[in-house]
Write an enzyme that holds these catalytic residues in place. Structure first.
Site, PDB file in Angstrom:
ATOM      1  N   GLU A  98      -1.350   7.988  21.617  1.00  0.00           N
ATOM      2  CA  GLU A  98      -1.124   6.932  22.612  1.00  0.00           C
ATOM      3  C   GLU A  98      -0.230   7.367  23.764  1.00  0.00           C
ATOM      4  OE1 GLU A  98      -0.815   2.979  21.022  1.00  0.00           O
ATOM      5  OE2 GLU A  98       0.104   2.228  22.856  1.00  0.00           O
ATOM      6  N   HIS A 156       1.665 -10.562  21.406  1.00  0.00           N
ATOM      7  CA  HIS A 156       2.880 -10.261  20.629  1.00  0.00           C
ATOM      8  C   HIS A 156       3.997 -11.242  20.949  1.00  0.00           C
ATOM      9  CE1 HIS A 156       1.733  -5.801  19.732  1.00  0.00           C
ATOM     10  NE2 HIS A 156       1.315  -6.616  18.794  1.00  0.00           N
ATOM     11  N   HIS A 162      -2.544  -7.859  23.823  1.00  0.00           N
ATOM     12  CA  HIS A 162      -1.431  -7.721  22.883  1.00  0.00           C
ATOM     13  C   HIS A 162      -0.063  -7.973  23.501  1.00  0.00           C
ATOM     14  CE1 HIS A 162      -4.451  -6.392  20.104  1.00  0.00           C
ATOM     15  NE2 HIS A 162      -3.576  -6.140  19.152  1.00  0.00           N
ATOM     16  N   ARG A 175       6.673  15.125   1.611  1.00  0.00           N
ATOM     17  CA  ARG A 175       6.446  15.513   3.008  1.00  0.00           C
ATOM     18  C   ARG A 175       4.993  15.368   3.444  1.00  0.00           C
ATOM     19  NH1 ARG A 175       9.897  19.664   1.374  1.00  0.00           N
ATOM     20  NH2 ARG A 175      12.026  19.256   2.074  1.00  0.00           N
ATOM     21  N   LYS A 195     -13.164   2.465  18.499  1.00  0.00           N
ATOM     22  CA  LYS A 195     -11.781   2.865  18.243  1.00  0.00           C
ATOM     23  C   LYS A 195     -11.708   4.376  18.002  1.00  0.00           C
ATOM     24  CE  LYS A 195      -7.423   2.016  16.070  1.00  0.00           C
ATOM     25  NZ  LYS A 195      -6.525   1.129  15.343  1.00  0.00           N
ATOM     26  N   HIS A 225      -1.837 -12.843  13.526  1.00  0.00           N
ATOM     27  CA  HIS A 225      -1.906 -11.819  14.577  1.00  0.00           C
ATOM     28  C   HIS A 225      -3.186 -11.955  15.427  1.00  0.00           C
ATOM     29  CE1 HIS A 225      -1.503  -7.978  16.613  1.00  0.00           C
ATOM     30  NE2 HIS A 225      -2.739  -7.697  16.238  1.00  0.00           N
ATOM     31  N   ASN A 274      -4.586  -2.229  23.334  1.00  0.00           N
ATOM     32  CA  ASN A 274      -3.590  -3.300  23.362  1.00  0.00           C
ATOM     33  C   ASN A 274      -4.006  -4.456  24.264  1.00  0.00           C
ATOM     34  OD1 ASN A 274      -1.969  -1.843  21.646  1.00  0.00           O
ATOM     35  ND2 ASN A 274      -0.870  -0.822  23.299  1.00  0.00           N
ATOM     36  N   ARG A 328      -5.293   5.231  24.752  1.00  0.00           N
ATOM     37  CA  ARG A 328      -5.226   4.442  23.520  1.00  0.00           C
ATOM     38  C   ARG A 328      -4.588   3.079  23.777  1.00  0.00           C
ATOM     39  NH1 ARG A 328      -3.971   6.448  17.272  1.00  0.00           N
ATOM     40  NH2 ARG A 328      -4.100   4.354  16.368  1.00  0.00           N
ATOM     41  N   GLU A 366     -10.142  -9.202  17.004  1.00  0.00           N
ATOM     42  CA  GLU A 366     -10.001  -7.768  17.309  1.00  0.00           C
ATOM     43  C   GLU A 366     -11.371  -7.144  17.566  1.00  0.00           C
ATOM     44  OE1 GLU A 366      -7.121  -6.262  17.739  1.00  0.00           O
ATOM     45  OE2 GLU A 366      -5.621  -7.333  16.546  1.00  0.00           O
ATOM     46  N   LYS A 396      -2.161   5.134  12.507  1.00  0.00           N
ATOM     47  CA  LYS A 396      -0.828   4.558  12.707  1.00  0.00           C
ATOM     48  C   LYS A 396      -0.393   3.906  11.397  1.00  0.00           C
ATOM     49  CE  LYS A 396      -0.630   3.344  17.615  1.00  0.00           C
ATOM     50  NZ  LYS A 396      -0.461   2.202  18.538  1.00  0.00           N
TER      51      LYS A 396
HETATM   52  N1  LIG Z   1      -1.955   0.543  11.835  1.00  0.00           N
HETATM   53  C1  LIG Z   1      -2.582  -0.066  12.799  1.00  0.00           C
HETATM   54  O1  LIG Z   1      -3.196   0.548  13.670  1.00  0.00           O
HETATM   55  C2  LIG Z   1      -2.572  -1.560  12.809  1.00  0.00           C
HETATM   56  C3  LIG Z   1      -3.416  -2.246  13.697  1.00  0.00           C
HETATM   57  C4  LIG Z   1      -3.441  -3.639  13.642  1.00  0.00           C
HETATM   58  C5  LIG Z   1      -2.633  -4.306  12.730  1.00  0.00           C
HETATM   59  N2  LIG Z   1      -1.825  -3.613  11.882  1.00  0.00           N
HETATM   60  C6  LIG Z   1      -0.986  -4.306  10.893  1.00  0.00           C
HETATM   61  O2  LIG Z   1      -1.859  -4.988  10.008  1.00  0.00           O
HETATM   62  C7  LIG Z   1      -1.153  -6.076   9.421  1.00  0.00           C
HETATM   63  C8  LIG Z   1      -2.063  -7.278   9.384  1.00  0.00           C
HETATM   64  O3  LIG Z   1      -3.193  -6.962   8.617  1.00  0.00           O
HETATM   65  P1  LIG Z   1      -4.108  -8.087   7.934  1.00  0.00           P
HETATM   66  O4  LIG Z   1      -4.417  -9.137   8.921  1.00  0.00           O
HETATM   67  O5  LIG Z   1      -5.206  -7.380   7.253  1.00  0.00           O
HETATM   68  O6  LIG Z   1      -3.077  -8.782   6.930  1.00  0.00           O
HETATM   69  P2  LIG Z   1      -2.823  -8.670   5.357  1.00  0.00           P
HETATM   70  O7  LIG Z   1      -2.925  -7.294   4.864  1.00  0.00           O
HETATM   71  O8  LIG Z   1      -1.548  -9.395   5.117  1.00  0.00           O
HETATM   72  O9  LIG Z   1      -4.021  -9.527   4.753  1.00  0.00           O
HETATM   73  C9  LIG Z   1      -4.114 -10.901   5.045  1.00  0.00           C
HETATM   74  C10 LIG Z   1      -4.164 -11.748   3.760  1.00  0.00           C
HETATM   75  O10 LIG Z   1      -5.447 -11.613   3.155  1.00  0.00           O
HETATM   76  C11 LIG Z   1      -5.311 -11.224   1.785  1.00  0.00           C
HETATM   77  N3  LIG Z   1      -6.492 -10.418   1.475  1.00  0.00           N
HETATM   78  C12 LIG Z   1      -6.733  -9.147   1.875  1.00  0.00           C
HETATM   79  N4  LIG Z   1      -7.965  -8.790   1.527  1.00  0.00           N
HETATM   80  C13 LIG Z   1      -8.528  -9.829   0.884  1.00  0.00           C
HETATM   81  C14 LIG Z   1      -9.808 -10.060   0.316  1.00  0.00           C
HETATM   82  N5  LIG Z   1     -10.769  -9.133   0.379  1.00  0.00           N
HETATM   83  N6  LIG Z   1     -10.038 -11.267  -0.265  1.00  0.00           N
HETATM   84  C15 LIG Z   1      -9.072 -12.223  -0.285  1.00  0.00           C
HETATM   85  N7  LIG Z   1      -7.854 -12.070   0.259  1.00  0.00           N
HETATM   86  C16 LIG Z   1      -7.587 -10.880   0.842  1.00  0.00           C
HETATM   87  C17 LIG Z   1      -3.989 -10.523   1.720  1.00  0.00           C
HETATM   88  O11 LIG Z   1      -3.458 -10.546   0.422  1.00  0.00           O
HETATM   89  C18 LIG Z   1      -3.152 -11.337   2.702  1.00  0.00           C
HETATM   90  O12 LIG Z   1      -2.691 -12.493   2.066  1.00  0.00           O
HETATM   91  C19 LIG Z   1       0.104  -6.270  10.248  1.00  0.00           C
HETATM   92  O13 LIG Z   1       1.216  -5.811   9.500  1.00  0.00           O
HETATM   93  C20 LIG Z   1      -0.119  -5.381  11.463  1.00  0.00           C
HETATM   94  O14 LIG Z   1       1.085  -4.859  11.974  1.00  0.00           O
HETATM   95  C21 LIG Z   1      -1.795  -2.263  11.911  1.00  0.00           C
HETATM   96 ZN   LIG Z   2      -4.025  -6.287  17.080  1.00  0.00          ZN
END
Ligand SMILES: NC(=O)c1ccc[n+]([C@@H]2O[C@H](COP(=O)([O-])OP(=O)(O)OC[C@H]3O[C@@H](n4cnc5c(N)ncnc54)[C@H](O)[C@@H]3O)[C@@H](O)[C@H]2O)c1
Ligand SMILES: [Zn+2]
Length: 381
Positions: free
Chosen positions: A248, A263, A259, A128, A238, A277, A256, A252, A192, A150
């Site tokens: 949000e 999206h 976005h 939990r 942020k 993304h 977006n 917040r 971003e 999030k």
């Molecule tokens: N929670 C939130 O507020 C929020 C906000 C924006 C995005 N997201 C989520 O984030 C995700 C995208 O995140 P991302 O772009 O970081 O993608 P990711 O976590 O898939 O990383 C991108 C790639 O880089 C590799 N990688 C990561 N760190 C590395 C490093 N230091 N050296 C070499 N390779 C490395 C990973 O293995 C992967 O292949 C999506 O699922 C999205 O929905 C969440």
């Molecule tokens: Zn984004």
């Protein structure tokens, strides 16, 4: 890979009892164990990471924990969005429980946004709710996903539909980790970062125009701390927005910017490597500026052109024709937009702009206006 600690900056996220620090600096992963031991004496830890990050950073993270006498176990999941699934969530939760992690112990999310979302959600539900620490390793994660609480996995109906708000107790962003990130991933995260300038800080956007090359190079040779500064400014922006509107219900949504269009384009490309993304958000922000400029001349056209110019000079896509492969029809794009944004009384909500640094929430956008705009953009392809 022990790099000397340099330029550590702390940004506070003020959320009452859920407040925490974001620490940003080059080489600070080596301080992970000491920080955890100070904040949670005696706590055990469980690291969730992916196979790529494990290759580059797991050894250093484990060494930092061991050095401070912090016990650590771990699980390594496949890299990529597909790990934000029920089945991988189950594996991670079971592994945490099998490692005897209890209330008072900590989960550590070591990776990009995928790992942050997955490990954060596992932490939210196991027993939990366990506390967790974010150690973001992509630029996107350092400026965006690791901050704000999030967490989520994906549903067959769409991304991030199964999740929880669950704030970390610490975010440790070591900029040296970004040196191993593929350039395309770094660039996508940069979109971003630009977003914070465009939505509320024109001065930051100007600074980015002048310093983006230093941010990309990381200041390895010049000794510049542009990268750390850029990440700190983004996190501060942020953090301020999240502190005002954690769940949000209002402000917040400004985060977006770009976005809604983004999206739809991401979905149109099947959330594949065709369009990352951040790349989708880059095109989406350019479209949001052009749409705002067109709509009752909300934005000076020169501002929209300046935004496009900067994103394009870093190599990010800004026009529909920059996206490789076929795109769906305008009707299908409109359907994707309607799925993403609930239509209220026939109107769409968009984040629009009055200029660089001046975004606002507009709940009364006529879908027909968007449709005409997108038809024109598709015709340019
Ligand atoms: N929670 C939130 O507020 C929020 C906000 C924006 C995005 N997201 C989520 O984030 C995700 C995208 O995140 P991302 O772009 O970081 O993608 P990711 O976590 O898939 O990383 C991108 C790639 O880089 C590799 N990688 C990561 N760190 C590395 C490093 N230091 N050296 C070499 N390779 C490395 C990973 O293995 C992967 O292949 C999506 O699922 C999205 O929905 C969440
Ligand atoms: Zn984004």
């Amino acid at each position: 890979m022990t790099a000397p600690v340099r330029d550590a900056v702390t940004v506070a996220v003020a959320l009452g009892a859920r407040s925490y620090d974001i620490v940003i600096g080059r080489g600070i992963l080596s301080t992970l164990g000491a920080r955890i031991a100070a904040q949670r004496p005696g706590a055990k830890t469980f690291i969730v990471t992916d196979e790529n990050v494990a290759r580059h950073a797991l050894g250093a993270a484990e060494a930092a924990l061991a050095h401070a006498g912090v016990a650590a176990s771990r699980t390594i999941v496949a890299a990529g969005e597909a790990s934000k699934s029920y089945s991988v969530l189950e594996q991670v939760c079971e592994a945490i429980i099998a490692s005897h992690i209890e209330r008072g112990d900590l989960v550590i999310a070591l990776g990009g946004g995928v790992i942050g979302d997955l490990a954060g959600f596992a932490a939210a539900v196991v027993r939990r709710g366990l506390d967790y620490v974010q150690v973001p390793t992509t630029l996107l994660a350092q400026v965006d996903s690791s901050v704000g609480g999030k967490t989520a996995i994906d549903s067959a109906h769409g991304k991030n539909l199964i999740g929880a708000f669950h704030q970390p107790i610490l975010v440790l962003a070591d900029t040296v980790l970004l040196d191993t990130l593929p350039e395309r991933q770094f660039r996508a995260g940069y979109a971003e970062l630009v977003k914070y300038g465009l939505l509320g800080d024109a001065g930051f956007f100007s600074w980015l125009e002048a310093n983006w090359r230093e941010i990309f190079s990381g200041g390895k040779s010049s000794g510049s701390s542009a990268r750390e500064h850029a990440i700190a400014v983004s996190c501060r922006a942020k953090a301020a927005i999240v502190a005002r509107d954690e769940r949000e219900t209002g402000d917040r949504a400004l985060l977006n910017l770009g976005h809604t269009f983004g999206h739809a384009l991401e979905a149109a490309c099947g959330f594949s490597d065709r369009l990352l993304h951040g790349e989708a958000i880059s095109a989406g922000m350019a479209l949001a500026f052009e749409f705002s400029a067109r709509r009752q001349g909300l934005v000076p056209k020169a501002d929209a052109a300046r935004v496009v110019r900067h994103l394009a000079e870093t190599g990010l896509p800004t026009r529909l024709k920059d996206i490789p492969g076929p795109l769906p029809s305008v009707d299908q794009l409109m359907e994707l937009i309607a799925q993403d944004k609930k239509v209220k009384r026939g109107m769409l909500t968009f984040i629009l702009v009055r200029g660089i640094g001046a975004a606002f929430v507009e709940a009364g956008v006529d879908p027909r206006e968007v449709r005409t705009f997108l038809s024109e953009k598709l015709a340019e392809r």
